[in-house]
Design an enzyme around this catalytic site. Structure first.
Site, short mmCIF file in Angstrom:
data_model
loop_
_atom_site.label_atom_id
_atom_site.label_comp_id
_atom_site.label_asym_id
_atom_site.label_seq_id
_atom_site.Cartn_x
_atom_site.Cartn_y
_atom_site.Cartn_z
N ASP A 101 1.24 -1.57 0.04
CA ASP A 101 0.33 0.27 -0.52
C ASP A 101 0.85 1.25 -0.08
OD1 ASP A 101 -2.17 1.79 0.55
OD2 ASP A 101 -1.79 2.13 2.08
N ASP A 161 0.00 5.10 0.91
CA ASP A 161 -0.61 5.62 1.53
C ASP A 161 -0.47 5.37 2.81
OD1 ASP A 161 -0.01 8.47 -0.22
OD2 ASP A 161 -1.83 7.49 -0.71
N ASP A 200 0.89 9.80 4.80
CA ASP A 200 -0.39 10.41 4.28
C ASP A 200 -1.06 11.28 4.62
OD1 ASP A 200 -3.21 9.08 3.52
OD2 ASP A 200 -3.60 7.96 5.73
N CYS A 211 -10.79 -4.10 -8.37
CA CYS A 211 -9.35 -3.20 -8.12
C CYS A 211 -9.60 -2.71 -6.85
CB CYS A 211 -8.77 -2.78 -9.48
SG CYS A 211 -9.41 -1.38 -9.74
N ARG A 212 -10.59 -2.39 -6.44
CA ARG A 212 -11.06 -1.60 -5.33
C ARG A 212 -10.69 -2.08 -4.00
NH1 ARG A 212 -11.30 3.29 -2.90
NH2 ARG A 212 -12.28 3.59 -1.06
N ASP A 267 -1.49 -0.92 5.90
CA ASP A 267 -1.75 0.23 7.46
C ASP A 267 -3.22 -0.17 7.67
OD1 ASP A 267 -2.35 1.77 4.67
OD2 ASP A 267 -2.23 4.19 6.37
#
Length: 188
Positions: free
Chosen positions: A10, A12, A18, A108-109, A135
């Protein structure tokens, strides 16, 4: 098992600071321990793929093209640290988006695993030998749904209190990225 091993990352809050809905490359900075952790994993033969939800596109906060500059800045920072990024995958969709072309549910999300499946197919990756590091629990769910092992980087312990069973249970929990890299190396 055939295929290459990867660490899906991931963006951010995991690799970089972030900043909500950020499309400004000047605000992209690696978090402490990320470069050394990635070098450690690279030495073990892992390839790296960013998999990131970018709902700001669907919500009209920035154009999809703005992500190119963010990707380039991240590539530059990693390259300066001696790390190669093998792929940058993002989902611009959101079911409640205001930009019609992107206002939809999709595969895809995250927490859906579409970006991981896409990268695995395109790059000949073994998902069973790969890891997802993120995270939030949506990252963990995507990795688990894809058949990867998972590490939740949760330095504030805010996500830990929400862990339930099934796909939202991480294989491991780390306080920071360097600890996550150590867990992956130890458990490979």
């Amino acid at each position: 098992m055939s295929g290459k091993k990867a660490v899906f990352l991931d963006k951010d809050g995991t690799l970089i600071r972030d900043v909500p809905y950020n499309a400004d490359p000047s605000k992209v900075e690696l978090l402490h321990g990320v470069a050394s952790g990635l070098r450690q994993l690279s030495n073990k033969g892992y390839l790296f793929f960013i998999v990131t939800n970018q709902a700001g596109v669907a919500k009209g906060y920035f154009k999809e093209e703005a992500l190119t500059a963010v990707e380039h800045k991240l590539q530059l920072l990693l390259h300066q640290s001696g790390i190669a990024l093998s792929g940058f995958y993002y989902c611009p969709h959101h079911p409640q988006g205001v930009v019609a072309a992107y206002a939809k549910a999709c595969h895809c999300r995250k927490p859906m695993p579409g970006m991981l499946f896409d990268a695995a197919t395109r790059h000949g990756l073994s998902l069973a030998q790969s890891w997802m590091v993120g995270d939030i629990l949506d990252d963990i769910e995507a990795g688990n749904r894809a058949g990867c092992r998972t590490v939740l980087v949760d330095g504030t312990a805010s996500e830990r209190v929400q862990i339930s069973g099934g796909y939202r249970r991480p294989s491991y929990i780390a306080d920071n990225f360097k600890e996550a890299a150590n867990l992956i190396v130890k458990n490979t």
